[in-house]
Design a protein around this motif. Structure first.
Motif, PDB file in Angstrom:
ATOM      1  N   VAL A 265     -21.307  18.443   4.415  1.00  0.00           N
ATOM      2  CA  VAL A 265     -21.258  17.833   5.745  1.00  0.00           C
ATOM      3  C   VAL A 265     -20.122  16.811   5.796  1.00  0.00           C
ATOM      4  CG1 VAL A 265     -22.525  16.479   7.465  1.00  0.00           C
ATOM      5  CG2 VAL A 265     -23.763  18.106   6.000  1.00  0.00           C
ATOM      6  N   THR A 266     -19.202  16.962   6.741  1.00  0.00           N
ATOM      7  CA  THR A 266     -18.096  16.018   6.884  1.00  0.00           C
ATOM      8  C   THR A 266     -17.985  15.563   8.338  1.00  0.00           C
ATOM      9  OG1 THR A 266     -16.885  17.273   5.193  1.00  0.00           O
ATOM     10  CG2 THR A 266     -15.642  15.627   6.428  1.00  0.00           C
ATOM     11  N   SER A 267     -18.052  14.245   8.558  1.00  0.00           N
ATOM     12  CA  SER A 267     -17.797  13.685   9.881  1.00  0.00           C
ATOM     13  C   SER A 267     -16.287  13.552  10.033  1.00  0.00           C
ATOM     14  CB  SER A 267     -18.480  12.317   9.999  1.00  0.00           C
ATOM     15  OG  SER A 267     -18.128  11.712  11.221  1.00  0.00           O
ATOM     16  N   LEU A 268     -15.719  14.138  11.087  1.00  0.00           N
ATOM     17  CA  LEU A 268     -14.256  14.190  11.213  1.00  0.00           C
ATOM     18  C   LEU A 268     -13.677  13.081  12.088  1.00  0.00           C
ATOM     19  CD1 LEU A 268     -13.763  18.074  11.511  1.00  0.00           C
ATOM     20  CD2 LEU A 268     -13.460  16.628   9.492  1.00  0.00           C
ATOM     21  N   PHE A 269     -14.118  12.985  13.345  1.00  0.00           N
ATOM     22  CA  PHE A 269     -13.597  11.917  14.207  1.00  0.00           C
ATOM     23  C   PHE A 269     -14.506  11.706  15.409  1.00  0.00           C
ATOM     24  CE2 PHE A 269     -11.362  15.868  15.289  1.00  0.00           C
ATOM     25  CZ  PHE A 269     -11.505  15.952  16.662  1.00  0.00           C
ATOM     26  N   THR A 270     -14.358  10.526  16.013  1.00  0.00           N
ATOM     27  CA  THR A 270     -15.171  10.127  17.170  1.00  0.00           C
ATOM     28  C   THR A 270     -14.410  10.432  18.465  1.00  0.00           C
ATOM     29  OG1 THR A 270     -16.177   8.385  15.857  1.00  0.00           O
ATOM     30  CG2 THR A 270     -16.405   8.179  18.227  1.00  0.00           C
ATOM     31  N   VAL A 271     -15.167  10.765  19.519  1.00  0.00           N
ATOM     32  CA  VAL A 271     -14.577  11.078  20.826  1.00  0.00           C
ATOM     33  C   VAL A 271     -15.286  10.234  21.890  1.00  0.00           C
ATOM     34  CG1 VAL A 271     -14.146  12.902  22.526  1.00  0.00           C
ATOM     35  CG2 VAL A 271     -14.099  13.448  20.079  1.00  0.00           C
ATOM     36  N   GLY A 272     -14.517   9.522  22.707  1.00  0.00           N
ATOM     37  CA  GLY A 272     -15.103   8.670  23.747  1.00  0.00           C
ATOM     38  C   GLY A 272     -15.577   9.473  24.949  1.00  0.00           C
ATOM     39  N   PRO A 273     -16.417   8.856  25.791  1.00  0.00           N
ATOM     40  CA  PRO A 273     -16.978   9.556  26.958  1.00  0.00           C
ATOM     41  C   PRO A 273     -15.932  10.078  27.934  1.00  0.00           C
ATOM     42  CG  PRO A 273     -18.155   7.490  26.553  1.00  0.00           C
ATOM     43  CD  PRO A 273     -16.947   7.490  25.656  1.00  0.00           C
ATOM     44  N   GLY A 274     -14.772   9.420  27.997  1.00  0.00           N
ATOM     45  CA  GLY A 274     -13.753   9.787  28.980  1.00  0.00           C
ATOM     46  C   GLY A 274     -13.134  11.158  28.771  1.00  0.00           C
ATOM     47  N   ALA A 275     -13.412  11.782  27.617  1.00  0.00           N
ATOM     48  CA  ALA A 275     -12.845  13.108  27.344  1.00  0.00           C
ATOM     49  C   ALA A 275     -13.615  14.220  28.056  1.00  0.00           C
ATOM     50  CB  ALA A 275     -12.836  13.368  25.834  1.00  0.00           C
ATOM     51  N   PHE A 276     -14.710  13.839  28.745  1.00  0.00           N
ATOM     52  CA  PHE A 276     -15.592  14.838  29.358  1.00  0.00           C
ATOM     53  C   PHE A 276     -15.752  14.605  30.853  1.00  0.00           C
ATOM     54  CE2 PHE A 276     -16.928  13.976  25.028  1.00  0.00           C
ATOM     55  CZ  PHE A 276     -17.102  15.228  24.478  1.00  0.00           C
ATOM     56  N   ARG A 277     -16.092  15.707  31.540  1.00  0.00           N
ATOM     57  CA  ARG A 277     -16.509  15.616  32.947  1.00  0.00           C
ATOM     58  C   ARG A 277     -17.899  16.214  33.063  1.00  0.00           C
ATOM     59  NH1 ARG A 277     -11.544  17.920  34.211  1.00  0.00           N
ATOM     60  NH2 ARG A 277     -12.623  19.883  34.452  1.00  0.00           N
ATOM     61  N   PRO A 278     -18.901  15.511  33.567  1.00  0.00           N
ATOM     62  CA  PRO A 278     -18.890  14.050  33.765  1.00  0.00           C
ATOM     63  C   PRO A 278     -18.956  13.357  32.408  1.00  0.00           C
ATOM     64  CG  PRO A 278     -21.109  14.908  34.094  1.00  0.00           C
ATOM     65  CD  PRO A 278     -20.227  16.108  33.855  1.00  0.00           C
ATOM     66  N   PRO A 279     -18.529  12.088  32.343  1.00  0.00           N
ATOM     67  CA  PRO A 279     -18.586  11.389  31.059  1.00  0.00           C
ATOM     68  C   PRO A 279     -20.039  11.166  30.633  1.00  0.00           C
ATOM     69  CG  PRO A 279     -17.500  10.035  32.754  1.00  0.00           C
ATOM     70  CD  PRO A 279     -17.959  11.286  33.422  1.00  0.00           C
ATOM     71  N   PRO A 280     -20.398  11.512  29.395  1.00  0.00           N
ATOM     72  CA  PRO A 280     -21.763  11.214  28.929  1.00  0.00           C
ATOM     73  C   PRO A 280     -21.923   9.707  28.725  1.00  0.00           C
ATOM     74  CG  PRO A 280     -20.438  12.096  27.132  1.00  0.00           C
ATOM     75  CD  PRO A 280     -19.571  12.150  28.360  1.00  0.00           C
ATOM     76  N   LYS A 281     -23.165   9.266  28.555  1.00  0.00           N
ATOM     77  CA  LYS A 281     -23.418   7.835  28.389  1.00  0.00           C
ATOM     78  C   LYS A 281     -23.282   7.395  26.931  1.00  0.00           C
ATOM     79  CE  LYS A 281     -26.491   7.105  32.345  1.00  0.00           C
ATOM     80  NZ  LYS A 281     -26.370   8.416  33.014  1.00  0.00           N
ATOM     81  N   VAL A 282     -22.885   8.329  26.058  1.00  0.00           N
ATOM     82  CA  VAL A 282     -22.800   8.027  24.625  1.00  0.00           C
ATOM     83  C   VAL A 282     -21.460   8.506  24.074  1.00  0.00           C
ATOM     84  CG1 VAL A 282     -25.287   8.180  24.232  1.00  0.00           C
ATOM     85  CG2 VAL A 282     -23.890  10.244  24.062  1.00  0.00           C
ATOM     86  N   ASP A 283     -21.093   7.991  22.911  1.00  0.00           N
ATOM     87  CA  ASP A 283     -19.928   8.505  22.197  1.00  0.00           C
ATOM     88  C   ASP A 283     -20.278   9.837  21.548  1.00  0.00           C
ATOM     89  OD1 ASP A 283     -18.171   6.475  22.811  1.00  0.00           O
ATOM     90  OD2 ASP A 283     -18.557   5.328  20.986  1.00  0.00           O
ATOM     91  N   SER A 284     -19.267  10.651  21.318  1.00  0.00           N
ATOM     92  CA  SER A 284     -19.436  11.938  20.650  1.00  0.00           C
ATOM     93  C   SER A 284     -18.663  11.908  19.340  1.00  0.00           C
ATOM     94  CB  SER A 284     -18.918  13.069  21.541  1.00  0.00           C
ATOM     95  OG  SER A 284     -19.552  13.024  22.809  1.00  0.00           O
ATOM     96  N   ALA A 285     -18.886  12.909  18.502  1.00  0.00           N
ATOM     97  CA  ALA A 285     -18.130  13.028  17.261  1.00  0.00           C
ATOM     98  C   ALA A 285     -18.046  14.498  16.874  1.00  0.00           C
ATOM     99  CB  ALA A 285     -18.781  12.212  16.141  1.00  0.00           C
ATOM    100  N   VAL A 286     -17.019  14.825  16.115  1.00  0.00           N
ATOM    101  CA  VAL A 286     -16.821  16.192  15.635  1.00  0.00           C
ATOM    102  C   VAL A 286     -17.148  16.213  14.146  1.00  0.00           C
ATOM    103  CG1 VAL A 286     -15.136  18.046  15.266  1.00  0.00           C
ATOM    104  CG2 VAL A 286     -15.074  16.683  17.373  1.00  0.00           C
ATOM    105  N   MET A 287     -17.917  17.221  13.720  1.00  0.00           N
ATOM    106  CA  MET A 287     -18.206  17.347  12.298  1.00  0.00           C
ATOM    107  C   MET A 287     -17.965  18.769  11.824  1.00  0.00           C
ATOM    108  SD  MET A 287     -22.288  17.273  11.601  1.00  0.00           S
ATOM    109  CE  MET A 287     -23.432  18.379  12.391  1.00  0.00           C
ATOM    110  N   ARG A 288     -17.752  18.867  10.504  1.00  0.00           N
ATOM    111  CA  ARG A 288     -17.554  20.161   9.849  1.00  0.00           C
ATOM    112  C   ARG A 288     -18.721  20.407   8.896  1.00  0.00           C
ATOM    113  NH1 ARG A 288     -12.673  19.445   7.137  1.00  0.00           N
ATOM    114  NH2 ARG A 288     -11.492  20.461   8.810  1.00  0.00           N
TER     115      ARG A 288
END
Length: 267
Positions: A170-193
């Motif tokens: 399990v590897t956590s790669l990077f965090t993504v802020g709400p502004g990258a989405f429509r509509p923006p979610p109320k939480v931060d997101s992250a990408v993992m492998r």
């Protein structure tokens, strides 16, 4: 969003399906760089949405299978994809898709921006088919990625951590802020492998029993293992496996759970 997609995607995101459409190209490029598709790879995208990842992946790789539950997105996706490559659309709930059958002997690579209300069930479903999966790159709620990667002794180390780490790197790669989405979610997101481990090296004799032990241990995480596991094993079995009955679930390494489950399965 692809310049060729035009106005095909007119339907607004559906709250009932937990839709948050990715639109920030910089984030898409980072995900594709992480996936790094090579000729011959079989890519399967879960929840393509409006194609933010689908079309750049097609541009890079030429062919892709995508699983989409929302019927309203199928026609726009198919139409917009023609300019980019060969898109095979599967209209289904991903939890009903047999990844092993889909792989048909050639390991698949899973990628997707997962609906947050279904992320854990999808992860467990993918685990059931790990032998047919080469790797997975998923966007999830940041909190879920942190739980997946957490180690023993952490407050967020739990069932998800142990189950994923037992079967995958399990590897956590990077965090993504709400502004990258429509509509923006109320939480931060992250990408993992997630990279499934070699089945020969996992060492779990009975997967069902292992899952049962882990679920029971964390089901009442404030209790000692003696109490949390009293319906599934006795203290002697714990001691035989090198596990302290007075310990709590969050203190055990993944290997401790494997040894305990194997001891109980053997009995």
């Amino acid at each position: 969003m692809s310049p060729h997609a035009g106005d095909q995607f007119r339907a607004p995101p559906k709250k009932s399906l937990g839709q948050h459409f990715l639109h920030e190209r910089g984030v898409v490029d980072r995900i594709i760089h992480a996936v790094d598709p090579k000729p011959g790879d079989r890519l399967v995208e879960i929840g393509p949405g409006q194609g933010a990842m689908t079309f750049p992946l097609l541009d890079r790789h030429g062919a892709l299978t995508a699983i989409e539950f929302d019927r309203d997105l199928l026609q726009p996706l198919a139409a917009a994809a023609r300019a980019h490559g060969e898109l095979t659309l599967v209209h289904a709930d991903v939890l009903d898709v047999d990844f092993t059958a889909l792989a048909a002997g050639t390991p698949i690579r899973l990628v997707g921006n997962l609906p947050y209300n279904l992320s854990s069930p999808i992860l467990f479903h993918a685990l059931d088919h790990a032998a047919a999966v080469r790797d997975m790159h998923f966007m999830l709620q940041k909190e879920v990625v942190e739980r997946a990667a957490a180690g023993p002794g952490s407050k967020i180390y739990g069932r998800l951590s142990v189950m994923l780490q037992a079967f995958c790197e399990v590897t956590s790669l990077f965090t993504v802020g709400p502004g990258a989405f429509r509509p923006p979610p109320k939480v931060d997101s992250a990408v993992m492998r997630l990279v499934p481990r070699d089945p020969a090296g996992i060492g779990i004799d009975d997967r069902r029993r292992f899952a049962e032990i882990v679920r029971a241990a964390f089901g009442q995480r404030r209790k000692t293992l003696r109490n949390a596991l009293r319906l599934v094993c006795d203290e002697d079995a714990m001691r035989d496996a090198g596990v302290d009955p007075q310990a709590r679930a969050e203190q055990l390494e993944v290997a401790d759970f494997v040894r305990l489950a194997n001891r109980i399965a053997a009995a």
